[in-house]
Design a protein around this motif. Structure first.
Motif, PDB file in Angstrom:
ATOM      1  N   GLY A  68       0.821  -1.222   0.000  1.00 38.97           N
ATOM      2  CA  GLY A  68       0.000   0.000   0.000  1.00 38.97           C
ATOM      3  C   GLY A  68       0.846   1.260   0.000  1.00 38.97           C
ATOM      4  N   ILE A  69       2.017   1.185   0.629  1.00 41.11           N
ATOM      5  CA  ILE A  69       2.869   2.379   0.770  1.00 41.11           C
ATOM      6  C   ILE A  69       4.306   2.015   0.421  1.00 41.11           C
ATOM      7  CG2 ILE A  69       3.768   4.114   2.392  1.00 41.11           C
ATOM      8  CD1 ILE A  69       1.169   3.746   4.033  1.00 41.11           C
ATOM      9  N   VAL A  70       4.962   2.929  -0.296  1.00 41.16           N
ATOM     10  CA  VAL A  70       6.364   2.720  -0.662  1.00 41.16           C
ATOM     11  C   VAL A  70       7.185   3.896  -0.138  1.00 41.16           C
ATOM     12  CG1 VAL A  70       7.984   2.421  -2.574  1.00 41.16           C
ATOM     13  CG2 VAL A  70       5.680   1.446  -2.730  1.00 41.16           C
ATOM     14  N   MET A  87       5.119   3.626  -9.040  1.00 40.68           N
ATOM     15  CA  MET A  87       4.413   3.224  -7.804  1.00 40.68           C
ATOM     16  C   MET A  87       3.103   3.995  -7.676  1.00 40.68           C
ATOM     17  SD  MET A  87       6.378   0.941  -6.581  1.00 40.68           S
ATOM     18  CE  MET A  87       8.046   0.440  -7.023  1.00 40.68           C
ATOM     19  N   LEU A  88       3.151   5.311  -7.918  1.00 41.51           N
ATOM     20  CA  LEU A  88       1.940   6.142  -7.798  1.00 41.51           C
ATOM     21  C   LEU A  88       0.902   5.705  -8.833  1.00 41.51           C
ATOM     22  CD1 LEU A  88       3.636   9.649  -7.327  1.00 41.51           C
ATOM     23  CD2 LEU A  88       2.494   8.319  -5.548  1.00 41.51           C
ATOM     24  N   GLU A  89       1.373   5.445 -10.047  1.00 38.55           N
ATOM     25  CA  GLU A  89       0.450   5.026 -11.114  1.00 38.55           C
ATOM     26  C   GLU A  89      -0.162   3.661 -10.819  1.00 38.55           C
ATOM     27  OE1 GLU A  89       2.503   7.620 -14.718  1.00 38.55           O
ATOM     28  OE2 GLU A  89       3.077   5.523 -14.456  1.00 38.55           O
ATOM     29  N   ALA A  90       0.561   2.877 -10.004  1.00 41.01           N
ATOM     30  CA  ALA A  90       0.024   1.561  -9.608  1.00 41.01           C
ATOM     31  C   ALA A  90      -0.881   1.697  -8.378  1.00 41.01           C
ATOM     32  CB  ALA A  90       1.180   0.607  -9.318  1.00 41.01           C
ATOM     33  N   GLY A  91      -1.142   2.945  -7.956  1.00 40.78           N
ATOM     34  CA  GLY A  91      -2.072   3.167  -6.835  1.00 40.78           C
ATOM     35  C   GLY A  91      -1.438   3.047  -5.465  1.00 40.78           C
ATOM     36  N   LYS A  92      -0.098   3.131  -5.416  1.00 39.26           N
ATOM     37  CA  LYS A  92       0.576   3.054  -4.109  1.00 39.26           C
ATOM     38  C   LYS A  92       0.943   4.459  -3.649  1.00 39.26           C
ATOM     39  CE  LYS A  92       2.208  -1.403  -5.616  1.00 39.26           C
ATOM     40  NZ  LYS A  92       0.936  -2.017  -5.212  1.00 39.26           N
ATOM     41  N   ARG A 114      -2.347  12.778  -7.087  1.00 39.38           N
ATOM     42  CA  ARG A 114      -3.737  13.267  -7.014  1.00 39.38           C
ATOM     43  C   ARG A 114      -4.591  12.580  -8.085  1.00 39.38           C
ATOM     44  NH1 ARG A 114      -3.269  19.155  -7.362  1.00 39.38           N
ATOM     45  NH2 ARG A 114      -2.286  18.873  -5.339  1.00 39.38           N
ATOM     46  N   ASP A 115      -4.042  12.486  -9.291  1.00 41.83           N
ATOM     47  CA  ASP A 115      -4.797  11.855 -10.394  1.00 41.83           C
ATOM     48  C   ASP A 115      -5.107  10.383 -10.100  1.00 41.83           C
ATOM     49  OD1 ASP A 115      -4.698  14.225 -11.713  1.00 41.83           O
ATOM     50  OD2 ASP A 115      -3.094  13.649 -13.107  1.00 41.83           O
ATOM     51  N   HIS A 116      -4.301   9.766  -9.250  1.00 42.75           N
ATOM     52  CA  HIS A 116      -4.512   8.342  -8.948  1.00 42.75           C
ATOM     53  C   HIS A 116      -5.108   8.134  -7.556  1.00 42.75           C
ATOM     54  CE1 HIS A 116      -1.911   8.092 -12.459  1.00 42.75           C
ATOM     55  NE2 HIS A 116      -2.413   6.880 -12.634  1.00 42.75           N
ATOM     56  N   GLY A 117      -5.543   9.224  -6.924  1.00 40.60           N
ATOM     57  CA  GLY A 117      -6.231   9.120  -5.624  1.00 40.60           C
ATOM     58  C   GLY A 117      -5.336   8.652  -4.489  1.00 40.60           C
ATOM     59  N   VAL A 118      -4.014   8.882  -4.642  1.00 40.16           N
ATOM     60  CA  VAL A 118      -3.094   8.502  -3.562  1.00 40.16           C
ATOM     61  C   VAL A 118      -2.292   9.737  -3.134  1.00 40.16           C
ATOM     62  CG1 VAL A 118      -2.908   6.062  -4.160  1.00 40.16           C
ATOM     63  CG2 VAL A 118      -1.403   7.720  -5.298  1.00 40.16           C
ATOM     64  N   ASN A 119      -1.290   9.536  -2.282  1.00 48.41           N
ATOM     65  CA  ASN A 119      -0.513  10.664  -1.765  1.00 48.41           C
ATOM     66  C   ASN A 119       0.972  10.497  -2.041  1.00 48.41           C
ATOM     67  OD1 ASN A 119      -2.543  12.355  -0.233  1.00 48.41           O
ATOM     68  ND2 ASN A 119      -2.949  10.312   0.612  1.00 48.41           N
ATOM     69  N   PHE A 120       1.629  11.649  -2.213  1.00 48.46           N
ATOM     70  CA  PHE A 120       3.082  11.702  -2.328  1.00 48.46           C
ATOM     71  C   PHE A 120       3.543  12.685  -1.254  1.00 48.46           C
ATOM     72  CE2 PHE A 120       6.803  14.003  -4.180  1.00 48.46           C
ATOM     73  CZ  PHE A 120       7.696  12.956  -4.153  1.00 48.46           C
ATOM     74  N   GLN A 121       4.265  12.174  -0.252  1.00 52.84           N
ATOM     75  CA  GLN A 121       4.643  13.037   0.879  1.00 52.84           C
ATOM     76  C   GLN A 121       6.157  13.069   1.049  1.00 52.84           C
ATOM     77  OE1 GLN A 121       2.417  13.162   4.407  1.00 52.84           O
ATOM     78  NE2 GLN A 121       0.474  13.137   3.345  1.00 52.84           N
ATOM     79  N   VAL A 309       2.675   6.861   8.433  1.00 53.07           N
ATOM     80  CA  VAL A 309       1.530   6.770   9.352  1.00 53.07           C
ATOM     81  C   VAL A 309       0.372   7.633   8.827  1.00 53.07           C
ATOM     82  CG1 VAL A 309       0.732   7.354  11.696  1.00 53.07           C
ATOM     83  CG2 VAL A 309       2.954   6.224  11.358  1.00 53.07           C
ATOM     84  N   ASP A 310       0.699   8.854   8.408  1.00 49.41           N
ATOM     85  CA  ASP A 310      -0.329   9.762   7.879  1.00 49.41           C
ATOM     86  C   ASP A 310      -1.026   9.133   6.674  1.00 49.41           C
ATOM     87  OD1 ASP A 310      -1.741  12.137   7.848  1.00 49.41           O
ATOM     88  OD2 ASP A 310      -0.270  13.205   6.627  1.00 49.41           O
ATOM     89  N   MET A 311      -0.239   8.504   5.805  1.00 49.99           N
ATOM     90  CA  MET A 311      -0.814   7.922   4.592  1.00 49.99           C
ATOM     91  C   MET A 311      -1.604   6.647   4.895  1.00 49.99           C
ATOM     92  SD  MET A 311       1.914   8.910   1.625  1.00 49.99           S
ATOM     93  CE  MET A 311       3.238   7.927   2.195  1.00 49.99           C
ATOM     94  N   ALA A 312      -1.169   5.919   5.942  1.00 49.90           N
ATOM     95  CA  ALA A 312      -1.949   4.737   6.347  1.00 49.90           C
ATOM     96  C   ALA A 312      -3.337   5.167   6.809  1.00 49.90           C
ATOM     97  CB  ALA A 312      -1.213   3.989   7.458  1.00 49.90           C
ATOM     98  N   ARG A 313      -3.414   6.356   7.378  1.00 45.67           N
ATOM     99  CA  ARG A 313      -4.692   6.909   7.849  1.00 45.67           C
ATOM    100  C   ARG A 313      -5.501   7.562   6.717  1.00 45.67           C
ATOM    101  NH1 ARG A 313      -7.162   5.540  12.560  1.00 45.67           N
ATOM    102  NH2 ARG A 313      -5.629   5.271  14.215  1.00 45.67           N
ATOM    103  N   HIS A 314      -4.869   7.777   5.561  1.00 40.68           N
ATOM    104  CA  HIS A 314      -5.555   8.441   4.430  1.00 40.68           C
ATOM    105  C   HIS A 314      -5.410   7.587   3.178  1.00 40.68           C
ATOM    106  CE1 HIS A 314      -4.848  11.855   7.193  1.00 40.68           C
ATOM    107  NE2 HIS A 314      -6.020  12.248   6.741  1.00 40.68           N
ATOM    108  N   GLN A 315      -5.891   6.331   3.287  1.00 43.87           N
ATOM    109  CA  GLN A 315      -5.647   5.404   2.182  1.00 43.87           C
ATOM    110  C   GLN A 315      -6.455   5.703   0.937  1.00 43.87           C
ATOM    111  OE1 GLN A 315      -5.104   1.214   3.209  1.00 43.87           O
ATOM    112  NE2 GLN A 315      -4.731   1.885   5.304  1.00 43.87           N
ATOM    113  N   HIS A 316      -7.594   6.345   1.118  1.00 41.69           N
ATOM    114  CA  HIS A 316      -8.394   6.633  -0.081  1.00 41.69           C
ATOM    115  C   HIS A 316      -8.706   8.115  -0.187  1.00 41.69           C
ATOM    116  CE1 HIS A 316      -8.585   2.341  -0.491  1.00 41.69           C
ATOM    117  NE2 HIS A 316      -8.987   2.262   0.776  1.00 41.69           N
ATOM    118  N   THR A 317      -7.857   8.926   0.448  1.00 40.11           N
ATOM    119  CA  THR A 317      -8.075  10.372   0.440  1.00 40.11           C
ATOM    120  C   THR A 317      -6.808  11.067   0.007  1.00 40.11           C
ATOM    121  OG1 THR A 317      -9.271   9.976   2.501  1.00 40.11           O
ATOM    122  CG2 THR A 317      -8.939  12.290   1.881  1.00 40.11           C
TER     123      THR A 317
END
Ligand code: HSE
Length: 396
Positions: A68-70, A87-92, A114-121, A309-317
């Motif tokens: 889920g997260i890389v 990774m982002l394009e694969a939804g991670k 953003r286009d793939h509904g995931v986060n880059f932090q 941790v933040d991204m684990a809490r925002h898996q579909h946001t």
């Protein structure tokens, strides 16, 4: 939550260590345990806790639906960019500590995420363990940030602090920094200011909300700073710090990386050794200062894991980050305004004829003196300085 770590160097191994030592708290805060399934590296690590997790092909990670997260801690723009993009394009979701990647490709990767509904932090990309990216994105969004000035490189701050404290010369402190493992074997990115230049480009992009190219930022390192310069600084109750600074001018910013002689009363003057400090001024907030460990294994890994941790809490946001790809045109270096301290042995009459009213600093080094100027544009200073013999000049 199963994650992968790409790059098992100092920071990558720190990420694995932080996840282990703070396992229970992290699981509680993330809402589920975080387990490292893969570590991508060219090397093998026999006899370590990750020996069976090593993979050499990033596609193994990109194609595994369990991931889920890389975490990207490889450094450099390529191949990190190719890997992260995929990774982002694969939804991670992706967390990185890589300032070179973020400075060069941040806006693009934020958009892809953003286009793939995931986060880059990228909390760890500036100021190591110091929280600064999330505060800018979240806590300070009600403000117009009119100035952001940082000591953003631990290696050079360590060197300058040692020069100030011990009267040591540049070559001596560089060797010491290398012996202690702060400076890289090839320390160019630190001492020439390229590292803080990328970091201030990231911070300025975030406060401006659009792309600031680090290539557009005037960048000077500390290689010309000498023990004699510190004698003057001491006489003036100042110190010399490598600052990376952006100030709002109209609808743009003036942005520079250079050594400055700062007053002992300035909050950044007390930032010593390998520590980093970031001072900012918001039009509603006023002044604020962020201080702490700007580099190093566990401090930087702590910031990376906080993103996880933040991204684990925002898996579909998608967490909105205001950094649009449109390039911001900075105020040109020539038109940027600064005050200067100048060392010279030219006659005072000449100096006064050219610079007008100046304040002198005398009896510090034999055969020369110093003076400070009024604020003026860089191009005007350069034209005036050309007419006298400048031994060194440092901005104030
Ligand atoms: N070389 C950098 C420093 C590492 O000394 O601050 C952290 O980016």
């Amino acid at each position: 939550m199963k994650i992968a770590v790409m790059g098992y160097g100092t920071i990558g191994s720190g990420v694995v260590e932080v996840l282990e030592i703070n396992k229970d708290k992290i699981a509680e805060r993330a809402g589920e345990p975080i387990e490292v399934k893969y570590v991508l590296d060219l090397r093998e690590f026999p006899g370590t806790s990750i020996e069976n997790k090593i993979v050499h092909d990033y596609k193994t990670i990109a194609q595994d639906p369990e991931i889920g997260i890389v975490v990207e801690t490889m450094g450099g723009v390529e191949p990190a960019f190719t890997f992260v993009k995929e990774m982002l394009e694969a939804g991670k979701q992706v967390a990185t500590s890589n300032k070179n990647l973020v400075a060069a490709k941040g806006a693009e990767l934020i958009k892809i995420a953003r286009d793939h509904g995931v986060n880059f932090q990228f909390e760890a990309s500036v100021g190591g363990g110091i929280p600064i990216i999330r505060p800018l994105n979240k806590c300070l969004t009600a403000d117009e940030i009119e100035e952001i000035t940082g000591i953003l490189n631990g290696t050079t701050n360590y060197m300058l602090t040692k020069m100030a404290d011990e009267g040591a010369d540049f070559d001596e402190v560089l060797k010491d920094a290398q012996d202690k493992g702060y400076a890289e074997k090839d320390p160019t990115a630190d001492i020439e200011g390229y590292d803080p230049c990328r970091k201030i480009a990231i911070l300025t992009s975030l406060i401006a909300g659009q792309q600031v190219d680090f290539e557009d930022i005037h960048c000077e390192g500390i290689t010309k700073i000498t023990a004699d310069d510190f004698k003057y600084a001491k006489a003036m109750n100042r110190s010399i710090k490598l600052l990376a600074s952006s100030r709002k001018v109209g609808s743009s910013y003036t942005c520079i990386v250079a050594p400055y002689m700062i007053d002992s009363a300035h909050p950044l003057c007390g930032v010593n050794g390998v520590f980093n400090g970031i001072f900012l001024h918001g039009n509603a907030l006023g002044d604020a200062m962020f201080y702490g460990s700007g580099a190093g294994k566990l401090p930087t890994a702590s910031a990376v894991v906080a993103d996880v941790v933040d991204m684990a809490r925002h898996q579909h946001t998608n967490i909105y980050i205001d950094w649009k790809p449109e390039k911001l045109t900075l105020v040109s270096y020539d038109d940027s305004v600064n005050r200067f301290f100048v060392r010279t042995d030219s006659p005072k009459e000449e100096v006064e004829k050219i610079f007008g009213n100046v304040s002198y600093v005398e009896n510090v080094v034999d055969g020369e003196y110093g003076f400070t100027t009024e604020a003026m544009a860089e191009k005007d200073f350069a034209a005036k300085a050309d007419k006298i013999n400048v031994i060194n000049r440092i901005r104030l």
